[in-house]
Motif scaffolding. Structure first.
Motif, short mmCIF file in Angstrom:
data_model
loop_
_atom_site.label_atom_id
_atom_site.label_comp_id
_atom_site.label_asym_id
_atom_site.label_seq_id
_atom_site.Cartn_x
_atom_site.Cartn_y
_atom_site.Cartn_z
N GLU A 108 -2.33 -6.78 -3.35
CA GLU A 108 -3.21 -5.63 -3.08
C GLU A 108 -2.83 -4.43 -3.93
OE1 GLU A 108 -6.42 -3.78 -1.75
OE2 GLU A 108 -5.91 -5.83 -1.18
N ILE A 109 -1.55 -4.11 -3.98
CA ILE A 109 -1.09 -2.97 -4.77
C ILE A 109 -1.34 -3.23 -6.25
CG2 ILE A 109 0.93 -1.61 -5.46
CD1 ILE A 109 2.02 -2.12 -2.57
N GLY A 110 -1.08 -4.45 -6.71
CA GLY A 110 -1.33 -4.80 -8.10
C GLY A 110 -2.80 -4.67 -8.48
N GLU A 111 -3.69 -5.11 -7.60
CA GLU A 111 -5.13 -4.98 -7.86
C GLU A 111 -5.55 -3.52 -7.95
OE1 GLU A 111 -7.66 -7.21 -5.24
OE2 GLU A 111 -6.49 -9.04 -5.52
N LEU A 112 -5.00 -2.69 -7.09
CA LEU A 112 -5.34 -1.27 -7.12
C LEU A 112 -4.83 -0.61 -8.40
CD1 LEU A 112 -4.63 -0.38 -3.39
CD2 LEU A 112 -6.87 -0.46 -4.52
N ILE A 113 -3.63 -0.97 -8.83
CA ILE A 113 -3.10 -0.42 -10.06
C ILE A 113 -3.97 -0.83 -11.24
CG2 ILE A 113 -1.16 -0.57 -11.69
CD1 ILE A 113 0.71 -0.64 -9.23
N TYR A 164 0.46 6.72 -8.46
CA TYR A 164 1.68 6.98 -7.70
C TYR A 164 1.67 6.05 -6.50
CZ TYR A 164 1.69 11.32 -10.38
OH TYR A 164 1.68 12.25 -11.39
N VAL A 165 2.70 5.25 -6.33
CA VAL A 165 2.81 4.36 -5.18
C VAL A 165 3.88 4.92 -4.26
CG1 VAL A 165 3.27 2.02 -4.38
CG2 VAL A 165 2.10 2.37 -6.56
N ASN A 166 3.49 5.22 -3.05
CA ASN A 166 4.41 5.79 -2.07
C ASN A 166 5.21 4.65 -1.44
OD1 ASN A 166 5.67 7.16 0.00
ND2 ASN A 166 3.90 8.46 0.43
N VAL A 167 6.48 4.54 -1.82
CA VAL A 167 7.32 3.47 -1.29
C VAL A 167 8.11 3.92 -0.06
CG1 VAL A 167 7.48 2.25 -3.49
CG2 VAL A 167 9.21 3.96 -2.91
N SER A 168 7.88 5.14 0.40
CA SER A 168 8.57 5.63 1.61
C SER A 168 7.71 5.43 2.86
CB SER A 168 8.93 7.10 1.46
OG SER A 168 7.77 7.91 1.47
N THR A 169 6.56 4.80 2.69
CA THR A 169 5.67 4.56 3.83
C THR A 169 5.43 3.06 3.96
OG1 THR A 169 3.67 4.75 2.48
CG2 THR A 169 4.52 6.76 3.49
N GLY A 170 4.82 2.65 5.05
CA GLY A 170 4.54 1.23 5.25
C GLY A 170 5.78 0.50 5.73
N SER A 171 5.90 -0.74 5.31
CA SER A 171 7.05 -1.57 5.70
C SER A 171 8.03 -1.68 4.54
CB SER A 171 6.56 -2.97 6.10
OG SER A 171 6.05 -3.64 4.96
#
Length: 113
Positions: A79-84, A93-100
């Motif tokens: 999903e993240i790769g498709e969005l990028i 910018y990918v927020n890696v401080s949120t989610g799991s």
């Protein structure tokens, strides 16, 4: 004359965080925020997602939502790769401080690739 000015796109998986998503999007002047929810979210999680969307839209940001299994590496990475890829001409910018933790790892891998 058409100016191609890249947008600042913030991708943020949604877990239990509210401020970490909203504050970073506003502080770093996002033009668009894409929120990734868990595909099996309950009512409380869906309400949190709606609250985040309301606050960001009230600040004038474009907000999109999508879902994946945020606890599965391959689903999150895909999903993240498709969005990028979708916004490859913009600043991502990918927020890696949120989610799991899994979405943090997936976000780091997707950014490196």
């Amino acid at each position: 004359m058409d100016l191609n000015i890249p947008e600042r796109i913030h991708i943020a998986p949604v877990g239990y965080e509210f401020e970490r998503i909203v504050d970073s999007a506003l502080s770093y002047k996002a033009d668009r925020v894409i929120l990734i929810g868990h595909e099996e979210d309950g009512d409380e999680e869906k309400e949190r997602l709606r609250d985040i969307v309301e606050v960001l839209e009230a600040e004038g940001l474009e907000v999109e939502t999508t879902v994946c299994d945020i606890f599965d590496l391959y689903s999150s990475l895909g999903e993240i790769g498709e969005l990028i890829t979708k916004f490859e001409d913009d600043e991502i910018y990918v927020n890696v401080s949120t989610g799991s933790k899994v979405t943090a790892i997936a976000g780091m891998i997707a950014c490196m690739v």
